[in-house]
Write a protein that holds these residues in place. Structure first.
Motif: not given
Length: 184
Positions: A151-177
């Motif tokens: 149910p929860q994700l380690a902050p470093d893993v979450l940050a890495a997945l968000k960075q991967r999204a950014t690298d692929l051209g996805y905006a991460t600001a619209p993501l809702e937790m």
């Protein structure tokens, strides 16, 4: 009153076109190299998502994938409306693997079989080596999810997945937790 499939088509087209695009790049993003569906099957918790109409007000969202004898994947999405104690809402669908994708691209459909053009792209864009977390979405940037086996994700893993999204051209600001129950 019963609507025929022909009359439903315009409504489905409008519903599918109203989702904002959070990935301006028109070139399709790369997926992971391959997905082992036996390891991917099972329960996933939604950690974050792009806002969308079908999950409005949803908390405690999970997705459960199972392997069917015919080679398709069963999909059971569950959410609780308004709060973790809210009304349970379950949607069941089927996904088919896109041929030649090494199980990294699926077409998911929650509508009845007779409804044409009602399947959506589900691409695995990032996946932890131990299959503990994933970034999945549509190549057009309309949908994006971060999933975890817990149910929860380690902050470093979450940050890495968000960075991967950014690298692929996805905006991460619209993501809702997504609100999930606390781990015991």
């Amino acid at each position: 009153m019963r609507l025929t499939p022909i009359l439903l088509a315009p409504f489905l087209a409008v519903a599918c076109s109203t989702q904002p695009d959070h990935r301006p790049d028109t070139a399709p993003p790369p997926t992971v190299a391959a997905v082992d569906l036996d390891r991917y099957a099972g329960l996933w918790y939604e950690i974050a998502r792009y806002p969308n109409s079908f999950e409005a007000g949803c908390t405690g969202v999970t997705a459960e994938y199972g392997l069917n004898a015919d080679g398709t994947v069963s999909v059971t999405n569950t959410c609780f409306k308004g709060s973790l104690d809210g009304e349970k809402d379950v949607a069941e669908g089927t996904a088919r693997i896109v041929e030649g994708s090494n199980n990294t691209k699926l077409k998911v459909k929650f509508a009845p079989d007779w409804v044409p053009f009602a399947s959506g792209d589900y691409w695995v864009l990032a996946l932890q080596p131990d299959y503990s977390a994933a970034l999945v979405g549509s190549p057009d940037g309309k949908y994006l999810w971060i999933l975890s086996r817990t149910p929860q994700l380690a902050p470093d893993v979450l940050a890495a997945l968000k960075q991967r999204a950014t690298d692929l051209g996805y905006a991460t600001a619209p993501l809702e937790m997504t609100l999930q129950p606390e781990q015991g």
